[in-house]
Design an enzyme around this catalytic site. Sequence first.
Site, PDB file in Angstrom:
ATOM      1  N   CYS A 171       0.828  -1.209   0.000  1.00  0.00           N
ATOM      2  CA  CYS A 171       0.000   0.000   0.000  1.00  0.00           C
ATOM      3  C   CYS A 171       0.862   1.259   0.000  1.00  0.00           C
ATOM      4  O   CYS A 171       0.343   2.371  -0.059  1.00  0.00           O
ATOM      5  CB  CYS A 171      -0.928   0.027   1.201  1.00  0.00           C
ATOM      6  SG  CYS A 171      -1.995  -1.392   1.304  1.00  0.00           S
ATOM      7  N   ASP A 203       2.831   2.360   2.493  1.00  0.00           N
ATOM      8  CA  ASP A 203       3.325   2.851   3.782  1.00  0.00           C
ATOM      9  C   ASP A 203       3.317   1.806   4.890  1.00  0.00           C
ATOM     10  O   ASP A 203       2.389   1.011   5.003  1.00  0.00           O
ATOM     11  CB  ASP A 203       2.641   4.129   4.294  1.00  0.00           C
ATOM     12  CG  ASP A 203       1.290   4.403   3.713  1.00  0.00           C
ATOM     13  OD1 ASP A 203       0.983   5.564   3.437  1.00  0.00           O
ATOM     14  OD2 ASP A 203       0.507   3.436   3.538  1.00  0.00           O
ATOM     15  N   CYS A 213       5.279   8.091   2.283  1.00  0.00           N
ATOM     16  CA  CYS A 213       5.464   9.421   1.714  1.00  0.00           C
ATOM     17  C   CYS A 213       5.869  10.410   2.808  1.00  0.00           C
ATOM     18  O   CYS A 213       5.895  10.077   3.989  1.00  0.00           O
ATOM     19  CB  CYS A 213       4.183   9.879   1.027  1.00  0.00           C
ATOM     20  SG  CYS A 213       2.800   9.974   2.149  1.00  0.00           S
ATOM     21  N   CYS A 264      -2.472   8.982   6.265  1.00  0.00           N
ATOM     22  CA  CYS A 264      -1.176   8.934   6.969  1.00  0.00           C
ATOM     23  C   CYS A 264      -1.377   9.208   8.465  1.00  0.00           C
ATOM     24  O   CYS A 264      -0.718   8.590   9.312  1.00  0.00           O
ATOM     25  CB  CYS A 264      -0.206   9.965   6.394  1.00  0.00           C
ATOM     26  SG  CYS A 264       0.173   9.685   4.664  1.00  0.00           S
TER      27      CYS A 264
END
Lengths: 130, 409
Positions: free
Chosen positions: A37, A39, A63, A106
Amino acid sequence: MAYSKELVDHYERPRNVGSMDKSSPEVGTGLVGAPACGDVMKLQIKVNNSGVIEDAKFKTFGCGSAIASSSLITEWVKGKKIDEASQIKNTEIAKHLALPPVKIHCSILAEDAIKAAIKDYKTKNRKNST
Amino acid sequence: MNKNMNLKDNIYLDYQATTPLDPRVLDEMLPYFNERFGNPHSRNHKYGWEAEESIEIAREQVAKIINANPKEVIFTSGATESNNIAIKGIADFYKSNKNHIITCVTEHKCVLESCRHLSNNGFEITYLPVNQDGLIDLKKLEDSITEKTLLVSIMAVHNEIGVIQPLKEIGQICRKNNVFFHSDCAQAVGKIKLDVEEMNIDLMSISGHKIYAPKGIGALYVRRKPRVRIKPMMSGGGQERGMRSGTLSPALCVGLGAACKICYDEMQKENNRLSKLRDMFYNGITKECKDVYLNGSSEHRIPGNLNLSFAYVEGESLMMGIKDLSVSSGSACTSASLEPSYVLRALGVEEELAHTSLRIGLGRFTTEEHVKKAVKDIVGEVNRLRSLSPLWEMAQEGVDISKIEWAHH
């Protein structure tokens, strides 16, 4: 995409990068996300006898927003009691870093990571005390 | 984003996305924005004749670089339009006899979308897979041809991974089976030798802005012998042999012609120069960083492209760190979909590795200093991000990451 100053700062100078001994009873480890995915976050906390998080470390594959989210949460949880730390909401992280909408996940991952670390610590210590 | 952002210190390494206008091309174009403003389709006066002549010279220059007759070249707005006219136009003309098209899974979106449009309108489409090196399997191509096959559309050079398909062999198969061959050559013109006769190409799409001409101009080659018929997409005055109506822009056409001439004259020399820079780039990185993988054939590729996967480092964070370099991420993480490149997936690149990819494009204005600085920046950032990466840490401890049960979200 324009990122906020706070986000860039955490990305360029991440706080609390590192690893702790995951076999230690004082250490709780959370590993969340998946490489496929894009992360993965590893978040570790070191908890003292009075249930206060003395130290926190992270490593993140992801990221810039993911790196910044995990760096920020390690700062926030240090010095907090584990029950307080588990109350941190992803929306607070997203707001502090001014995450764009496509990067909200995130902050969710960072919230998941601290919860997973606390859970790991509690599981370990329940076993130890019985 | 700040519109006054200083680009001076930024190194452009995205030549597959677009190229800067060559100043020599701009010089040729400028008069057509000023005193030479005539309509090339005006037949009654000097302004018109002059404009028409400039366009015919440009047409010859475009034809020359692909060994075509100038009459076989029509000007369009770019490769997307050329691909649309070629695929939909030929399908529309021949649909009563044949209704099968063969293309490839890694084609550009405008080819895939044109085919998808046709599949909603009674056409059968075969999407050929690619091998791990990004090239199609010629045996599979030949096996896919039926008596209903009208067209094979395979790109020459890939925009993401820079690999060169075996055009001559594909052309032979098409000619032998009496099937038309279209090739999207947007990334190939001026970079590899193209010959529509030797390669049996019936339709070829050409782009201006990939070869140092402006955006908004391109061309389509349409074979005359044996004749290829296409139905035009736009109704109008019947310009460009009736295939593409609309007043041409002499300035843009002259720009495309001038760009083709420069590429024709300088291709060999430029390819040698770029090959050296590319090798310097690749060796510079792989010497300093392990677990870096080149995507696409190492042998059949243009010198101006490197598509690299930096294992254990997410591509978008890497791009954020190398802020003095303009490169493209192999993954489309900035979009809400979070899907890695469909092209890398088609090559069989694992999803986690596809997330770690960068496309580096070198071109006419890339210098040795640029390459040195880029290598230094990338190596530094890869090492920094690996020191932050839990996957790198696990790999160094000998943990097999593929064996871990990840919670997919």
